[in-house]
Design a protein around this motif. Structure first.
Motif, PDB file in Angstrom:
ATOM      1  N   UNK A 117      -0.937  25.746  12.496  1.00 49.80           N
ATOM      2  CA  UNK A 117      -1.925  26.293  13.430  1.00 49.80           C
ATOM      3  C   UNK A 117      -1.202  27.243  14.376  1.00 49.80           C
ATOM      4  N   UNK A 118      -1.546  28.540  14.270  1.00 46.42           N
ATOM      5  CA  UNK A 118      -0.966  29.550  15.148  1.00 46.42           C
ATOM      6  C   UNK A 118      -1.723  29.572  16.467  1.00 46.42           C
ATOM      7  N   UNK A 119      -1.042  29.904  17.558  1.00 39.73           N
ATOM      8  CA  UNK A 119      -1.706  29.880  18.864  1.00 39.73           C
ATOM      9  C   UNK A 119      -2.914  30.806  18.961  1.00 39.73           C
ATOM     10  N   UNK A 120      -2.890  31.954  18.294  1.00 40.90           N
ATOM     11  CA  UNK A 120      -3.995  32.902  18.418  1.00 40.90           C
ATOM     12  C   UNK A 120      -5.134  32.636  17.443  1.00 40.90           C
ATOM     13  N   UNK A 121      -4.967  31.686  16.522  1.00 39.96           N
ATOM     14  CA  UNK A 121      -6.036  31.360  15.571  1.00 39.96           C
ATOM     15  C   UNK A 121      -7.131  30.558  16.259  1.00 39.96           C
ATOM     16  N   UNK A 152       0.839  -1.187   0.000  1.00 45.68           N
ATOM     17  CA  UNK A 152       0.000   0.000   0.000  1.00 45.68           C
ATOM     18  C   UNK A 152       0.878   1.242   0.000  1.00 45.68           C
ATOM     19  N   UNK A 153       0.345   2.330  -0.543  1.00 51.20           N
ATOM     20  CA  UNK A 153       1.013   3.628  -0.531  1.00 51.20           C
ATOM     21  C   UNK A 153       0.009   4.651  -0.007  1.00 51.20           C
ATOM     22  N   UNK A 154       0.511   5.608   0.777  1.00 57.43           N
ATOM     23  CA  UNK A 154      -0.371   6.572   1.428  1.00 57.43           C
ATOM     24  C   UNK A 154       0.057   7.999   1.158  1.00 57.43           C
ATOM     25  N   UNK A 155      -0.932   8.876   1.010  1.00 57.64           N
ATOM     26  CA  UNK A 155      -0.713  10.318   0.922  1.00 57.64           C
ATOM     27  C   UNK A 155      -1.486  10.949   2.066  1.00 57.64           C
ATOM     28  N   UNK A 156      -0.806  11.754   2.881  1.00 57.88           N
ATOM     29  CA  UNK A 156      -1.434  12.422   4.015  1.00 57.88           C
ATOM     30  C   UNK A 156      -1.273  13.919   3.880  1.00 57.88           C
ATOM     31  N   UNK A 157      -2.314  14.651   4.263  1.00 56.72           N
ATOM     32  CA  UNK A 157      -2.221  16.104   4.332  1.00 56.72           C
ATOM     33  C   UNK A 157      -2.493  16.491   5.774  1.00 56.72           C
ATOM     34  N   UNK A 158      -1.517  17.169   6.381  1.00 56.08           N
ATOM     35  CA  UNK A 158      -1.638  17.493   7.802  1.00 56.08           C
ATOM     36  C   UNK A 158      -1.481  18.986   8.055  1.00 56.08           C
ATOM     37  N   UNK A 159      -1.971  19.404   9.218  1.00 54.32           N
ATOM     38  CA  UNK A 159      -1.759  20.750   9.745  1.00 54.32           C
ATOM     39  C   UNK A 159      -0.975  20.558  11.028  1.00 54.32           C
ATOM     40  N   UNK A 160       0.148  21.263  11.145  1.00 51.07           N
ATOM     41  CA  UNK A 160       0.980  21.110  12.339  1.00 51.07           C
ATOM     42  C   UNK A 160       0.799  22.315  13.265  1.00 51.07           C
ATOM     43  N   UNK A 161       1.073  22.079  14.539  1.00 54.64           N
ATOM     44  CA  UNK A 161       1.039  23.159  15.519  1.00 54.64           C
ATOM     45  C   UNK A 161       2.259  24.053  15.323  1.00 54.64           C
ATOM     46  N   UNK A 162       2.070  25.350  15.533  1.00 53.15           N
ATOM     47  CA  UNK A 162       3.179  26.294  15.423  1.00 53.15           C
ATOM     48  C   UNK A 162       4.225  25.957  16.489  1.00 53.15           C
ATOM     49  N   UNK A 163       5.488  26.020  16.091  1.00 51.17           N
ATOM     50  CA  UNK A 163       6.586  25.822  17.025  1.00 51.17           C
ATOM     51  C   UNK A 163       7.195  24.428  17.015  1.00 51.17           C
ATOM     52  N   UNK A 164       6.517  23.475  16.405  1.00 49.42           N
ATOM     53  CA  UNK A 164       7.073  22.119  16.349  1.00 49.42           C
ATOM     54  C   UNK A 164       7.950  21.980  15.109  1.00 49.42           C
ATOM     55  N   UNK A 165       8.867  21.027  15.161  1.00 52.81           N
ATOM     56  CA  UNK A 165       9.715  20.748  14.009  1.00 52.81           C
ATOM     57  C   UNK A 165       8.912  19.940  12.997  1.00 52.81           C
ATOM     58  N   UNK A 166       8.714  20.511  11.828  1.00 51.45           N
ATOM     59  CA  UNK A 166       7.923  19.836  10.797  1.00 51.45           C
ATOM     60  C   UNK A 166       8.614  18.538  10.376  1.00 51.45           C
ATOM     61  N   UNK A 167       9.927  18.541  10.277  1.00 49.22           N
ATOM     62  CA  UNK A 167      10.619  17.315   9.876  1.00 49.22           C
ATOM     63  C   UNK A 167      10.477  16.216  10.934  1.00 49.22           C
ATOM     64  N   UNK A 168      10.518  16.586  12.216  1.00 51.60           N
ATOM     65  CA  UNK A 168      10.354  15.588  13.276  1.00 51.60           C
ATOM     66  C   UNK A 168       8.919  15.064  13.320  1.00 51.60           C
ATOM     67  N   UNK A 169       7.934  15.961  13.180  1.00 48.84           N
ATOM     68  CA  UNK A 169       6.536  15.535  13.174  1.00 48.84           C
ATOM     69  C   UNK A 169       6.288  14.615  11.974  1.00 48.84           C
ATOM     70  N   UNK A 170       6.813  14.972  10.814  1.00 44.01           N
ATOM     71  CA  UNK A 170       6.645  14.141   9.618  1.00 44.01           C
ATOM     72  C   UNK A 170       7.268  12.764   9.813  1.00 44.01           C
ATOM     73  N   UNK A 171       8.454  12.712  10.381  1.00 41.89           N
ATOM     74  CA  UNK A 171       9.115  11.432  10.653  1.00 41.89           C
ATOM     75  C   UNK A 171       8.276  10.587  11.621  1.00 41.89           C
TER      76      UNK A 171
END
Length: 160
Positions: free
Chosen positions: A146-150, A98-117
């Protein structure tokens, strides 16, 4: 189906009789019962597993594009509507892979590369463990931060 045993006596060349021996009867159909037949797994099943596994990762705020999240928020508020765990997930399922495609929204301040991993690791582990399929790739598109004030696009209900 239970195994049965057969007892038999055979005559030896010297005229004597061989003692009673016990041998197992052969099973009909041959092979392990678990391998008789075929199991197919729908794309939607893999999408649900992957969606839940991705949401479990710290730093993932939401799944899907802005438009799909907006429509999903409206659908979720309709009486009898359920939250879509497959939002932001697309799977292509073959017989063994199987192969997967995901679309995510990350919290501001986190490492996008670490969250993706972490998302990849969690999704691959969950899908492979539950389905037995080999996950050949997990493509992740970060569509927003996602920004904290949004405010969330899913406002609280006025009813209590």
């Amino acid at each position: 189906m239970s195994e049965t045993t057969e007892q038999s006596r055979t005559q030896l060349p010297d005229g004597g009789i061989e003692p009673v021996s016990t041998r197992k009867a052969t099973r009909r159909g041959g092979g392990d019962p678990g391998s008789r037949g075929r199991t197919t797994i729908a794309d939607g099943v893999v999408e649900k597993i992957a969606g839940l596994a991705a949401r479990d990762v710290v730093g993932v705020h939401a799944m899907g594009s802005g438009i799909s999240r907006t429509f999903g928020a409206v659908r979720d508020r309709v009486p009898g509507g359920t939250k879509s765990v497959t939002r932001g997930v697309k799977a292509e399922v073959g017989e063994v892979q199987t192969a997967l495609d995901l679309e995510i929204v990350v919290d501001y301040g986190v490492s996008i590369t670490e969250v993706s991993r972490d998302v990849r690791e969690n999704v691959i582990a969950a899908v492979e463990r539950m389905t037995g399929l080999e996950v050949v790739e997990v493509n992740i598109a970060v569509g927003d931060v996602k920004l904290p004030e949004e405010e969330d696009e899913e406002p609280e209900s006025r009813l209590q």
